[in-house]
Design a protein around this motif. Structure first.
Motif, PDB file in Angstrom:
ATOM      1  N   VAL A 109       3.949   2.110   3.033  1.00  0.00           N
ATOM      2  CA  VAL A 109       3.032   2.807   2.113  1.00  0.00           C
ATOM      3  C   VAL A 109       3.555   2.702   0.680  1.00  0.00           C
ATOM      4  O   VAL A 109       2.789   2.447  -0.259  1.00  0.00           O
ATOM      5  CB  VAL A 109       2.839   4.282   2.533  1.00  0.00           C
ATOM      6  CG1 VAL A 109       1.996   5.030   1.513  1.00  0.00           C
ATOM      7  CG2 VAL A 109       2.193   4.364   3.915  1.00  0.00           C
ATOM      8  N   LEU A 113       1.562   0.845  -2.324  1.00  0.00           N
ATOM      9  CA  LEU A 113       1.232   1.484  -3.614  1.00  0.00           C
ATOM     10  C   LEU A 113       1.757   0.619  -4.758  1.00  0.00           C
ATOM     11  O   LEU A 113       1.099   0.465  -5.790  1.00  0.00           O
ATOM     12  CB  LEU A 113       1.823   2.900  -3.684  1.00  0.00           C
ATOM     13  CG  LEU A 113       1.091   3.954  -2.840  1.00  0.00           C
ATOM     14  CD1 LEU A 113       1.890   5.254  -2.779  1.00  0.00           C
ATOM     15  CD2 LEU A 113      -0.317   4.227  -3.381  1.00  0.00           C
ATOM     16  N   TYR A 118       1.050   0.758  -8.741  1.00  0.00           N
ATOM     17  CA  TYR A 118       1.643   2.067  -9.030  1.00  0.00           C
ATOM     18  C   TYR A 118       3.152   1.979  -8.951  1.00  0.00           C
ATOM     19  O   TYR A 118       3.700   1.237  -8.145  1.00  0.00           O
ATOM     20  CB  TYR A 118       1.116   3.128  -8.047  1.00  0.00           C
ATOM     21  CG  TYR A 118      -0.361   3.359  -8.188  1.00  0.00           C
ATOM     22  CD1 TYR A 118      -0.875   3.988  -9.321  1.00  0.00           C
ATOM     23  CD2 TYR A 118      -1.260   2.910  -7.227  1.00  0.00           C
ATOM     24  CE1 TYR A 118      -2.240   4.178  -9.475  1.00  0.00           C
ATOM     25  CE2 TYR A 118      -2.625   3.103  -7.374  1.00  0.00           C
ATOM     26  CZ  TYR A 118      -3.111   3.735  -8.497  1.00  0.00           C
ATOM     27  OH  TYR A 118      -4.447   3.911  -8.647  1.00  0.00           O
ATOM     28  N   VAL A 120       6.407   3.308  -7.795  1.00  0.00           N
ATOM     29  CA  VAL A 120       6.971   4.207  -6.788  1.00  0.00           C
ATOM     30  C   VAL A 120       8.411   3.782  -6.541  1.00  0.00           C
ATOM     31  O   VAL A 120       8.681   2.605  -6.308  1.00  0.00           O
ATOM     32  CB  VAL A 120       6.168   4.116  -5.470  1.00  0.00           C
ATOM     33  CG1 VAL A 120       6.823   4.938  -4.384  1.00  0.00           C
ATOM     34  CG2 VAL A 120       4.731   4.563  -5.681  1.00  0.00           C
ATOM     35  N   ALA A 148       1.722   8.984   1.980  1.00  0.00           N
ATOM     36  CA  ALA A 148       0.876   8.662   0.821  1.00  0.00           C
ATOM     37  C   ALA A 148       0.701   9.870  -0.095  1.00  0.00           C
ATOM     38  O   ALA A 148       0.848   9.748  -1.316  1.00  0.00           O
ATOM     39  CB  ALA A 148      -0.487   8.147   1.300  1.00  0.00           C
ATOM     40  N   ASP A 152       2.312  10.242  -3.775  1.00  0.00           N
ATOM     41  CA  ASP A 152       1.330  10.528  -4.833  1.00  0.00           C
ATOM     42  C   ASP A 152       1.807  11.699  -5.686  1.00  0.00           C
ATOM     43  O   ASP A 152       1.731  11.656  -6.919  1.00  0.00           O
ATOM     44  CB  ASP A 152      -0.014  10.851  -4.179  1.00  0.00           C
ATOM     45  CG  ASP A 152      -1.090  11.191  -5.188  1.00  0.00           C
ATOM     46  OD1 ASP A 152      -1.460  10.299  -5.975  1.00  0.00           O
ATOM     47  OD2 ASP A 152      -1.545  12.353  -5.210  1.00  0.00           O
ATOM     48  N   LEU A 157       0.927  10.402  -9.389  1.00  0.00           N
ATOM     49  CA  LEU A 157      -0.189   9.453  -9.465  1.00  0.00           C
ATOM     50  C   LEU A 157      -1.539  10.165  -9.571  1.00  0.00           C
ATOM     51  O   LEU A 157      -2.499   9.614 -10.108  1.00  0.00           O
ATOM     52  CB  LEU A 157      -0.195   8.525  -8.244  1.00  0.00           C
ATOM     53  CG  LEU A 157       1.122   7.798  -7.921  1.00  0.00           C
ATOM     54  CD1 LEU A 157       0.951   6.891  -6.707  1.00  0.00           C
ATOM     55  CD2 LEU A 157       1.599   6.989  -9.131  1.00  0.00           C
ATOM     56  N   GLU A 168      -8.167   5.272  -2.450  1.00  0.00           N
ATOM     57  CA  GLU A 168      -7.088   4.329  -2.798  1.00  0.00           C
ATOM     58  C   GLU A 168      -5.864   4.544  -1.903  1.00  0.00           C
ATOM     59  O   GLU A 168      -5.185   3.588  -1.519  1.00  0.00           O
ATOM     60  CB  GLU A 168      -6.677   4.488  -4.270  1.00  0.00           C
ATOM     61  CG  GLU A 168      -7.678   3.888  -5.236  1.00  0.00           C
ATOM     62  CD  GLU A 168      -7.056   3.712  -6.611  1.00  0.00           C
ATOM     63  OE1 GLU A 168      -6.022   3.016  -6.724  1.00  0.00           O
ATOM     64  OE2 GLU A 168      -7.601   4.300  -7.573  1.00  0.00           O
ATOM     65  N   LEU A 169      -5.579   5.812  -1.598  1.00  0.00           N
ATOM     66  CA  LEU A 169      -4.461   6.088  -0.685  1.00  0.00           C
ATOM     67  C   LEU A 169      -4.771   5.553   0.718  1.00  0.00           C
ATOM     68  O   LEU A 169      -3.876   5.102   1.437  1.00  0.00           O
ATOM     69  CB  LEU A 169      -4.162   7.593  -0.640  1.00  0.00           C
ATOM     70  CG  LEU A 169      -3.688   8.226  -1.956  1.00  0.00           C
ATOM     71  CD1 LEU A 169      -3.467   9.729  -1.775  1.00  0.00           C
ATOM     72  CD2 LEU A 169      -2.407   7.563  -2.459  1.00  0.00           C
ATOM     73  N   ALA A 172      -3.953   1.879   0.632  1.00  0.00           N
ATOM     74  CA  ALA A 172      -2.505   1.637   0.677  1.00  0.00           C
ATOM     75  C   ALA A 172      -1.970   1.881   2.090  1.00  0.00           C
ATOM     76  O   ALA A 172      -1.145   1.109   2.599  1.00  0.00           O
ATOM     77  CB  ALA A 172      -1.787   2.529  -0.328  1.00  0.00           C
ATOM     78  N   SER A 173      -2.447   2.933   2.744  1.00  0.00           N
ATOM     79  CA  SER A 173      -1.962   3.255   4.092  1.00  0.00           C
ATOM     80  C   SER A 173      -2.383   2.181   5.081  1.00  0.00           C
ATOM     81  O   SER A 173      -1.623   1.776   5.967  1.00  0.00           O
ATOM     82  CB  SER A 173      -2.519   4.608   4.545  1.00  0.00           C
ATOM     83  OG  SER A 173      -2.130   5.622   3.641  1.00  0.00           O
TER      84      SER A 173
END
Ligand code: ADP
Ligand code: MG
Length: 410
Positions: A109, A113, A118, A120, A148, A152, A157, A168-169, A172-173
């Motif tokens: 994850v 992201l 993003y 992270v 996630a 976040d 985020l 969006e999460l 990503a997941s």
């Protein structure tokens, strides 16, 4: 007489206490916070997500909890009450094919992201869960979704604050599960865990190119007022070749769509303005001597239509009338899609004989769980009947969960 084994959901306090303690025992100091995400059941719409179709999941009260603290470097260190030892990797080394084991769902994850642009960094995290593993209730998505929302929050985020951000999460997941954990799942599970609402089912539409607000519509699903509840039975059946069979079903769908010159099988579904099943089946016949492709297509298309009609009934407050759709869905999965098994069929047949209004397998099949729509006054009788039927058949005792439509990852 066999006593049914009930799997109770933890309270939020208990889940938080467990992961906080595990974190403190495993790493120095305290976590920055605790997050959690639910498992899910799919009410109807099985094997439709990868056919650009419709699904109707609800979130379980059973959740995966994570205590997490960001690090200055890019190291990821993980412990889980459900796994041995410490899982470790550098985030910069995480890529498709480089990591294995359960940490792949978590580090995946963070990687996904990053792929989405993003920033992270590394983190320490402790995980604990009351979602049963491999029971078709999506412990994998519950784990990804908990990570996630945790990342976040600690990375600031702000995606979990809106439904569009949650979509969006979800992406990503799902990318983490597909690319890093190597499981080619279709997005239903992650959507359910991140986007369901308490007291609602989530009507998911997997047509490509939809905006988040069009792709996931909450539908009020008030079972309690109707005197009903959803009983989940984890059959604890373990079958081999599950992922191979899943891949074979996906390939059959893609092949049928290609033969018909369609982007996806969804384009056949009459309720969605499609060409209709009869025409599609006639066109496939010359290419399909043993009839397998046509059976697969018939399941997918009829299931999409059942899901649309089921959602309409729920929207009209007629939850008590959906039973026949559940039974038709199960028969289609058993006979046309051939993903049921002896244990799932036994739950469905026994639950209905004991008074359930409807029942069906849920999730990918070949084991896992079944659901039954049951009057509150009949819950105990139905659970006992199923527990006894399993004992009589010399099968491993199943586990029972109550599944009021619950809250998403937070
Ligand atoms: P399902 O999602 O139906 O429960 P999957 O096979 O997709 O089954 O996912 C189960 C896997 O997810 C486990 O084998 C494990 O690798 C991982 N997993 C899920 N929850 C946890 C947890 N709490 N701790 C460690 N690993 C977990
Ligand atoms: Mg899973």
């Amino acid at each position: 007489m066999t006593e049914p084994q009930w799997l109770e959901a933890w309270s939020a306090e208990e889940g938080a206490r467990r992961v906080d303690e595990l974190f403190t025992r495993s790493f120095d100091g305290s976590p920055e916070g605790v997050w959690s995400a639910p498992g899910r059941v799919n009410l109807i719409g099985e094997h439709t997500d990868y056919n650009a179709g419709l699904c109707l999941p609800t979130a379980l009260p059973h959740r995966t909890y994570i205590a997490l603290r960001p690090r200055e470097d890019d190291r990821v260190r993980l412990v889980s009450a459900q796994a041995e030892g410490v899982w470790e990797a550098n985030l910069s080394d995480v890529a498709p094919g480089t990591v294995t084991d359960w940490g792949a769902y978590v580090a995946g994850v963070a990687w996904a992201l990053g792929q989405a642009g993003y920033k992270v960094g590394g983190f320490d995290a402790a995980v604990d869960s009351c979602v049963p593993f491999g029971a078709g209730l999506s412990s994998s998505a519950a784990l990804e979704a908990s990570v996630a929302v945790a990342l976040d929050a600690v990375a600031g985020l702000g995606l979990a604050a809106s439904d569009a951000g949650r979509a969006e999460l979800v992406d990503a997941s799902r990318l983490a599960e597909n690319e890093i954990a190597g499981a080619p799942t279709g997005g239903l599970d992650q959507s359910a865990s991140l986007r369901c609402r308490e007291g609602h089912a989530l009507l998911l539409d997997f047509r490509p190119g939809l905006k988040p607000l069009e792709s996931g519509v909450p539908v009020p699903f008030d079972l309690a007022t109707a005197g009903l509840t959803l009983l989940v039975v984890d059959t604890r059946a373990e079958h081999s070749h599950v992922s191979g069979e899943y891949g074979a079903r996906r390939e059959a769908c893609e092949r049928a769509a290609a033969l018909l010159g369609l982007e996806s099988l969804r384009e056949i579904a009459p309720t969605l303005g499609g060409v209709g099943l009869d025409r599609a089946l006639a066109e496939l016949e010359p290419h399909d001597p043993d009839g397998v492709l046509r059976r697969r297509v018939r399941h997918v298309v009829s299931e999409i239509d059942r899901t649309a009609r089921f959602a309409d009934l729920v929207r009209e407050g007629r939850a008590a009338d959906v039973g026949p759709f559940m039974l038709a869905s199960h028969a289609s999965l058993r006979d046309d899609y051939e993903v049921s098994c002896r244990e799932l069929d036994l739950v469905v047949d026994t639950a209905v004989a004991a008074g359930a209004l409807g029942a069906r397998m849920t999730g990918g099949g070949f084991g896992g769980s079944a659901i039954a729509l049951v009057r509150l006054s009949d819950v105990d009788a139905v659970a006992r009947a199923v527990a006894n039927a399993f004992a009589d058949a010399d099968l491993t005792a199943p586990a029972f969960l109550l599944a009021p439509p619950s809250a998403p990852a937070a």
